[in-house]
Scaffold this active site. Structure first.
Site, short mmCIF file in Angstrom:
data_model
loop_
_atom_site.label_atom_id
_atom_site.label_comp_id
_atom_site.label_asym_id
_atom_site.label_seq_id
_atom_site.Cartn_x
_atom_site.Cartn_y
_atom_site.Cartn_z
N GLN A 101 0.81 -1.28 0.15
CA GLN A 101 0.13 -0.22 -0.09
C GLN A 101 0.83 1.16 0.02
O GLN A 101 0.44 2.38 -0.15
CB GLN A 101 -0.97 0.10 1.30
CG GLN A 101 -1.91 -1.10 1.56
CD GLN A 101 -2.53 -1.32 2.73
OE1 GLN A 101 -3.46 -0.35 3.15
NE2 GLN A 101 -1.76 -2.07 3.66
N ASN A 102 2.18 1.17 0.11
CA ASN A 102 3.15 2.27 0.18
C ASN A 102 3.53 2.85 -1.17
O ASN A 102 3.70 2.12 -2.16
CB ASN A 102 4.48 1.89 0.91
CG ASN A 102 4.13 1.19 2.44
OD1 ASN A 102 3.02 1.41 2.96
ND2 ASN A 102 5.20 0.41 2.89
N VAL A 103 3.37 4.25 -1.15
CA VAL A 103 3.53 4.97 -2.33
C VAL A 103 5.22 5.45 -2.27
O VAL A 103 5.50 6.19 -3.11
CB VAL A 103 2.91 6.12 -2.44
CG1 VAL A 103 1.53 5.41 -2.50
CG2 VAL A 103 2.77 6.93 -1.48
N ASP A 104 6.00 4.89 -1.25
CA ASP A 104 7.38 5.33 -1.00
C ASP A 104 8.44 4.88 -2.12
O ASP A 104 9.43 5.53 -2.12
CB ASP A 104 7.83 5.59 0.38
CG ASP A 104 7.67 4.02 1.02
OD1 ASP A 104 7.92 3.09 0.27
OD2 ASP A 104 7.47 3.86 2.41
N HIS A 119 -1.45 1.66 -4.33
CA HIS A 119 -2.05 3.01 -4.18
C HIS A 119 -0.88 3.95 -4.89
O HIS A 119 -1.05 5.16 -4.81
CB HIS A 119 -1.82 3.33 -2.63
CG HIS A 119 -2.80 2.77 -1.84
ND1 HIS A 119 -2.90 2.65 -0.42
CD2 HIS A 119 -3.94 2.14 -2.42
CE1 HIS A 119 -4.05 1.76 0.01
NE2 HIS A 119 -4.64 1.52 -1.04
N CYS A 155 -1.06 21.77 -19.78
CA CYS A 155 -2.47 22.41 -20.15
C CYS A 155 -2.43 23.72 -18.79
O CYS A 155 -3.41 24.39 -18.79
CB CYS A 155 -3.84 21.85 -19.87
SG CYS A 155 -4.17 21.13 -18.25
N GLY A 191 2.92 -4.71 8.92
CA GLY A 191 2.76 -3.16 9.15
C GLY A 191 1.75 -2.56 8.57
O GLY A 191 1.94 -1.13 7.90
N THR A 192 0.52 -3.02 8.63
CA THR A 192 -0.36 -2.23 8.20
C THR A 192 -1.71 -2.46 9.24
O THR A 192 -1.79 -3.20 9.82
CB THR A 192 -1.31 -2.65 6.83
OG1 THR A 192 -2.39 -2.25 6.46
CG2 THR A 192 -1.32 -4.27 6.65
N ALA A 235 8.31 -4.90 12.15
CA ALA A 235 8.57 -5.70 10.99
C ALA A 235 10.23 -5.93 10.62
O ALA A 235 10.82 -7.05 10.01
CB ALA A 235 8.03 -4.80 9.60
P1 OAD Z 1 -1.32 2.84 8.87
O1 OAD Z 1 -0.57 4.33 9.38
O2 OAD Z 1 -2.90 2.97 9.15
O3 OAD Z 1 -0.83 1.80 9.84
C1 OAD Z 1 0.61 1.40 10.15
C2 OAD Z 1 0.87 0.41 11.11
O4 OAD Z 1 1.91 0.01 11.26
C3 OAD Z 1 0.10 0.30 12.31
O5 OAD Z 1 -0.79 -0.83 12.60
C4 OAD Z 1 1.35 0.32 13.25
O6 OAD Z 1 1.13 -0.58 14.37
C5 OAD Z 1 2.27 -0.56 12.36
N1 OAD Z 1 3.93 -0.19 12.88
C6 OAD Z 1 4.35 0.82 13.19
N2 OAD Z 1 5.69 0.76 13.34
C7 OAD Z 1 5.87 -0.47 12.79
C8 OAD Z 1 7.13 -1.40 12.54
N3 OAD Z 1 8.24 -0.71 12.71
N4 OAD Z 1 6.82 -2.44 12.09
C9 OAD Z 1 5.60 -2.96 11.78
N5 OAD Z 1 4.57 -2.62 11.93
C10 OAD Z 1 4.60 -1.24 12.51
O7 OAD Z 1 -0.68 2.70 7.56
P2 OAD Z 1 -1.37 1.69 6.41
O8 OAD Z 1 -2.01 0.57 7.04
O9 OAD Z 1 -0.40 1.43 5.29
O10 OAD Z 1 -3.48 5.37 1.57
O11 OAD Z 1 -2.34 2.74 5.65
C11 OAD Z 1 -3.24 2.47 4.67
C12 OAD Z 1 -3.57 3.21 3.82
O12 OAD Z 1 -4.05 4.48 4.42
C13 OAD Z 1 -2.25 4.12 3.12
O13 OAD Z 1 -1.93 3.45 1.87
C14 OAD Z 1 -2.69 5.41 2.90
C15 OAD Z 1 -3.19 5.76 4.16
O14 OAD Z 1 -3.88 6.72 4.34
C16 OAD Z 1 -3.66 6.43 0.93
O15 OAD Z 1 -3.16 7.32 1.05
C17 OAD Z 1 -4.85 6.09 0.21
#
Ligand code: OAD
Length: 249
Positions: A101-104, A119, A155, A191-192, A235
């Site tokens: 899901q990461n855009v980095d 994403h 444009c 990590g999500t 992670a």
């Molecule tokens: P979140 O910020 O919602 O969640 C990050 C998760 O990583 C949390 O559950 C943390 O507990 C966990 N975390 C933190 N540090 C960690 C580590 N060192 N190792 C493993 N896990 C760790 O981010 P996403 O789930 O990626 O979308 O969010 C999903 C989407 O919402 C993103 O792609 C983005 C966002 O808004 C868009 O921009 C459309």
């Protein structure tokens, strides 16, 4: 009773098809803030507000300031052990699919091949007016971006980040490939926070296919009560331990 690291390593060793879905947590150790964790709230605004067409229409400069800030952090970031282990698996274990899901772009910088980027990319821009000449957009890796907000070179309308925002559809081909990859033996959610769909729904597809499902996260999420195995940890540490255990089998 095997510890959780050994359990996962044994499952991976026996698996032919492995699918890993990652979120912002895998890049946390690289200095890229998560969206919902500490440091993720920018100017106290929710990601859902900034990363949306409505938010952009209301204040393009504000949204671009947020993206510019994230682009700067990402530019300075280096892939960490989590990215490196996953890159190694995609290269050495055929049948491994990495969905992010990461855009980095840190998975790619670590050498991962065939990443399914749900994403989009933070380095890609698109015309906000969707002019014909701009097609699917263009690459702009300037940090800081200038002018802010940037404009379409074709444009002169506003340019927008080429990422998928809340309320927008994912690229159908990428999503189809991710759903197809849920037909696997082991499915890892790493990590999500597992709250943003359709990405969060991939776990359920994998369960329907009978995959052994695992979550790696220091905190509990919506997925924790559903997966077969929860490994509570970071992670970059857990994946390194699993990888080291794997090589001993
Ligand atoms: P979140 O910020 O919602 O969640 C990050 C998760 O990583 C949390 O559950 C943390 O507990 C966990 N975390 C933190 N540090 C960690 C580590 N060192 N190792 C493993 N896990 C760790 O981010 P996403 O789930 O990626 O979308 O969010 C999903 C989407 O919402 C993103 O792609 C983005 C966002 O808004 C868009 O921009 C459309």
């Amino acid at each position: 009773m095997m510890d959780t690291i050994t359990q996962l390593a044994a499952r991976l060793n026996a698996a032919t098809r492995i699918t890993v879905v990652t979120g912002a947590g895998v890049s946390a150790a690289s200095g890229v803030p998560t969206f919902r964790g500490p440091g993720g709230l920018w100017k106290n605004m929710r990601a859902e507000t900034l990363a949306s067409a409505d938010g952009f229409a209301a204040d393009p400069s504000l949204v671009w300031e947020w993206y510019d800030w994230r682009r700067q952090l990402i530019r300075e970031a280096q892939p960490n052990a989590a990215h490196r282990v996953l890159a190694d698996w995609t290269q050495t274990r055929p049948g491994t699919t990495l969905v992010t899901q990461n855009v980095d772009g840190l998975h790619e910088r670590a050498g991962s091949t065939n990443v399914l980027r749900l994403h989009g990319s933070i380095w890609q821009l698109r015309c906000w007016a969707e002019c014909n000449a701009s097609g699917h957009g263009w690459l702009d890796e300037r940090v800081p971006i200038s002018p802010l907000p940037p404009r379409c070179p074709h444009c002169d309308a506003l340019a927008r980040p080429g990422v998928v925002w809340f309320g927008e559809s994912l690229d159908a081909a990428v999503l189809d490939a991710a759903v197809a990859a849920c037909n696997c033996d082991v499915f890892l959610s790493v990590g999500t926070s597992a709250v943003v769909y359709p990405a969060a729904g991939l776990l359920h597809h994998a369960q329907r296919h009978g995959a052994f499902t695992v979550e790696i996260n220091p905190d509990a999420t919506d997925a924790s009560g559903v997966v077969d195995l929860v490994i509570k940890g970071k992670a970059e540490e857990v994946l390194k331990d699993v990888d080291e255990t794997l090589t001993r089998f």
